[in-house]
Write a protein that holds these residues in place. Sequence first.
Motif, short mmCIF file in Angstrom:
data_model
loop_
_atom_site.label_atom_id
_atom_site.label_comp_id
_atom_site.label_asym_id
_atom_site.label_seq_id
_atom_site.Cartn_x
_atom_site.Cartn_y
_atom_site.Cartn_z
N TRP A 106 0.99 -1.36 0.00
CA TRP A 106 0.01 -0.07 -0.11
C TRP A 106 1.06 1.34 -0.02
CZ3 TRP A 106 -1.43 2.78 4.87
CH2 TRP A 106 -2.44 3.70 4.64
N ARG A 107 1.93 1.37 0.92
CA ARG A 107 2.74 2.33 0.98
C ARG A 107 3.47 2.75 -0.28
NH1 ARG A 107 2.35 4.61 5.87
NH2 ARG A 107 1.54 3.28 7.42
N CYS A 108 3.82 1.64 -1.08
CA CYS A 108 4.53 1.86 -2.33
C CYS A 108 3.47 1.95 -3.46
CB CYS A 108 5.08 0.53 -2.68
SG CYS A 108 6.72 0.24 -1.55
N GLY A 109 2.37 2.33 -3.33
CA GLY A 109 1.20 2.49 -4.31
C GLY A 109 0.50 1.56 -4.91
N THR A 110 0.34 0.48 -4.35
CA THR A 110 -0.49 -0.73 -4.68
C THR A 110 -1.67 -0.74 -4.39
OG1 THR A 110 1.60 -2.49 -4.93
CG2 THR A 110 -0.95 -3.37 -4.88
N ARG A 111 -2.84 -0.79 -5.46
CA ARG A 111 -4.35 -0.50 -4.84
C ARG A 111 -4.90 -1.87 -4.99
NH1 ARG A 111 -8.02 -0.10 -9.52
NH2 ARG A 111 -6.80 -0.31 -11.45
N ALA A 112 -4.39 -2.97 -5.69
CA ALA A 112 -4.82 -4.29 -5.81
C ALA A 112 -3.85 -5.24 -5.60
CB ALA A 112 -5.92 -4.51 -6.73
N LEU A 113 -4.20 -6.37 -5.16
CA LEU A 113 -3.00 -7.75 -5.07
C LEU A 113 -3.82 -8.82 -5.12
CD1 LEU A 113 -0.21 -7.72 -2.70
CD2 LEU A 113 -1.79 -9.59 -2.69
N ARG A 114 -3.38 -9.82 -5.95
CA ARG A 114 -3.80 -11.41 -5.78
C ARG A 114 -2.96 -12.18 -5.21
NH1 ARG A 114 -6.26 -14.09 -11.03
NH2 ARG A 114 -8.02 -12.90 -10.48
N THR A 115 -3.07 -12.81 -4.16
CA THR A 115 -2.09 -13.79 -3.46
C THR A 115 -2.61 -15.10 -3.35
OG1 THR A 115 -0.93 -14.14 -1.43
CG2 THR A 115 -3.38 -13.66 -1.30
N HIS A 116 -1.64 -15.89 -3.85
CA HIS A 116 -1.78 -17.57 -3.77
C HIS A 116 -1.73 -17.81 -2.33
CE1 HIS A 116 -1.64 -18.02 -8.45
NE2 HIS A 116 -1.16 -16.69 -8.35
N LEU A 117 -2.63 -18.77 -1.97
CA LEU A 117 -2.54 -19.41 -0.76
C LEU A 117 -2.17 -21.12 -0.87
CD1 LEU A 117 -5.58 -17.91 0.97
CD2 LEU A 117 -3.29 -17.16 1.14
N ASP A 118 -1.16 -21.45 -0.22
CA ASP A 118 -0.86 -22.85 -0.07
C ASP A 118 -1.93 -23.84 0.35
OD1 ASP A 118 1.64 -21.91 -0.99
OD2 ASP A 118 2.72 -23.10 0.63
N TRP A 119 -2.44 -24.56 -0.47
CA TRP A 119 -3.66 -25.08 -0.14
C TRP A 119 -3.31 -26.71 -0.86
CZ3 TRP A 119 -8.63 -22.00 -0.48
CH2 TRP A 119 -9.75 -22.67 -0.03
N GLY A 120 -2.96 -27.65 0.03
CA GLY A 120 -2.39 -28.98 -0.38
C GLY A 120 -3.38 -30.06 -0.74
N GLY A 121 -4.67 -29.90 -0.13
CA GLY A 121 -5.80 -31.12 0.10
C GLY A 121 -7.04 -30.26 0.29
N PRO A 122 -7.96 -31.17 0.67
CA PRO A 122 -9.45 -30.82 0.72
C PRO A 122 -9.59 -29.84 1.83
CG PRO A 122 -8.93 -33.11 1.28
CD PRO A 122 -7.92 -32.60 0.78
N ALA A 123 -8.89 -30.02 2.93
CA ALA A 123 -8.97 -29.05 4.32
C ALA A 123 -8.76 -27.70 3.83
CB ALA A 123 -8.23 -29.50 5.30
N THR A 124 -9.47 -26.90 4.30
CA THR A 124 -9.20 -25.67 4.22
C THR A 124 -8.13 -24.96 5.03
OG1 THR A 124 -11.75 -24.99 3.74
CG2 THR A 124 -10.30 -23.12 4.29
N PRO A 125 -7.17 -24.34 4.48
CA PRO A 125 -5.83 -23.77 5.00
C PRO A 125 -6.20 -23.03 6.00
CG PRO A 125 -5.77 -22.80 2.83
CD PRO A 125 -7.16 -23.98 2.80
N LEU A 126 -5.49 -22.82 7.17
CA LEU A 126 -5.55 -21.68 8.21
C LEU A 126 -5.39 -20.39 7.65
CD1 LEU A 126 -5.64 -21.07 11.35
CD2 LEU A 126 -2.97 -21.22 11.02
N SER A 127 -4.56 -20.16 6.60
CA SER A 127 -4.27 -18.94 6.05
C SER A 127 -5.88 -18.22 5.54
CB SER A 127 -3.27 -19.09 4.82
OG SER A 127 -3.63 -20.04 3.84
N LEU A 128 -6.65 -19.24 4.89
CA LEU A 128 -7.86 -18.55 4.51
C LEU A 128 -8.70 -17.52 5.22
CD1 LEU A 128 -9.82 -18.30 1.98
CD2 LEU A 128 -10.83 -20.20 2.65
N ALA A 129 -8.74 -18.06 6.43
CA ALA A 129 -9.57 -17.18 7.54
C ALA A 129 -8.86 -16.21 7.67
CB ALA A 129 -9.82 -17.89 8.91
N VAL A 130 -7.61 -16.06 7.87
CA VAL A 130 -6.78 -14.76 8.15
C VAL A 130 -6.94 -13.86 6.90
CG1 VAL A 130 -4.53 -13.95 8.44
CG2 VAL A 130 -4.99 -15.96 9.50
N LEU A 131 -6.85 -14.48 5.81
CA LEU A 131 -6.95 -13.53 4.64
C LEU A 131 -8.45 -12.93 4.43
CD1 LEU A 131 -5.65 -13.51 1.05
CD2 LEU A 131 -8.08 -13.78 1.45
N LEU A 132 -9.56 -13.49 4.68
CA LEU A 132 -10.74 -13.03 4.62
C LEU A 132 -10.85 -12.03 5.54
CD1 LEU A 132 -12.96 -16.27 4.06
CD2 LEU A 132 -12.19 -14.74 2.27
#
Length: 401
Positions: A106-132
Motif C-alpha cells: 500500500w505504501r508503495c502505491g499498490t491498489r490491488a493484490l492477488r495472493t496465492h494461498l498454499d492449499w495442499g488438500g481438501p481441508a481449508t488452510p488456516l491462511s484463508l480465514a486470516v486472509l478473509l
Amino acid sequence: MKIAAVNLPRRLRGFETEAPPEQAFDVTLDGDRVASIRPVAGPAQGTLLSGLVDAHAHIDKNYTVHEVGAVQGDLFAAIARMAEHRARWSGPALRERMARALDDAWRCGTRALRTHLDWGGPATPLSLAVLLALREEWRGRVELQFVSLTPLDVFDDAVAGEAIAHAVAQANTEAPGRPGVLGAFVYRNEEIERKLRRVFELAKTHGLALDFHVDEGLDRDATGLNRIAELTLEHGWQGRVTCGHACSLSVQHNPEALHTLSRCAAAGLHLVALPTTNLYLQGAWDRTPVERGITRLREAAEHGLRPSIATDNVADGFYPYGSYDLLETFQLGVQVAHLAPAMDWLDSITASPARALGLAWDGRLREGCPADLVLLAARNEYELLTPAGRRRTVIRHGQTL
C-alpha cells in the motif's frame, strides 16, 4: 489538487489524443476523482501512473527465509521446505506476515493484490480465514484477491477437488465482488490434460476464474501453457484464465513457442511474468546461468497479449530478497527482458494486471477516473529506472498518503 506538467505514459492514456509520448499534461483532481487532463507546453516534471496492481504474490509465506533458508535455484527443495514450515504456522504469525505485506504494498502505491494461498488438500488452510479478515480490514486501501494454490495431482481425487472449489466459491458468496480464484501448480504431470480438464469443469460448475502456476522450469517438454490455452477455448472460459511463470516457453524452439502464444492470445489468457523468483530459481548455480528463466514478454505483446509483471515471493525460500515495491520488480523485468522503451511497458504493473484481476477500473487515466495515483519523480524513461526517478508520492482517494 493540481498535478502540473507530468508524463502520462502512452499505454495508460484512456482518452483520444494525437499528442506525442513526451507531451506533458496538467491533471486536476476534485475529491476522489480526476476532474481534468490538459496538455501543456514544456517538458514534463514527473510521471503519473494509476495505482499499481500486483497480479501474483504469496503473502502467506513471505518473510520466512530466516527460518527456512535459501535454496539457491532448487524450486522443489523450496516447496519441500515450505511444506515442513507450513505445518507449524499459526493464525497470529500468518496475520502479522500478511498484514506487513499489505502495508508495504500500500505504501508503495499498490491498489490491488492477488495472493496465492498454499492449499495442499481438501481441508481449508488456516491462511484463508486470516486472509478473509484482512480482506475486509483493508477494503478501500488494497483490493485483495486470493487463489487456492493446489498441486494439480490433488484434483485427481474428485472429493478433494470438489471440496477446494466449494470453499473458494463459498468465500466469494460471503464477500461478493472481491473474488477468490481456483488455482493449481502444473508442471509435466502425468495425464496432464485429464487433470486440467477436471479443474476447468470445477471452475465452470462453481463459476470461478482460474489462475495457474504453469511450466515453472526450463524443460522444453513442459507444455502445460499450450494445453491450458486449448482447454480455455474448449470450455469458453476466455478472459477468465491467468497463467503465471511459463518459464519453459523461453527455451522452446521459436515455432513451438510462438504457436503457443498465438493460442494463448486466441484464448484471452492473462500472462504474468515473475522476474525476481524465476531469475533466482531457474538456471545453473554452479556457474553463471545462461538461461534467464523469464517468459517471452516481448513475443507475447507482439501477439496482442499484453503481459503483467508481478512480485511473486518476498524474503522466503523461493526468493530470499525483494519487497512489495512493484516498481523495483518492474525495473528488473525491463532490464532482463530488454523491454524498451520502458515507458511503454508501465501497463504491465497497472492496466494489464487490472484486466487480469477483473477490477472495476481498468487503470487507464481519463477524466472521471479514480484519483488513486502514483506520481513519480522520473521526468523521462531513462530516469524511470533510477532510485531518484522512482521517488514517489502515493495519492489515494485524491489525498496524498
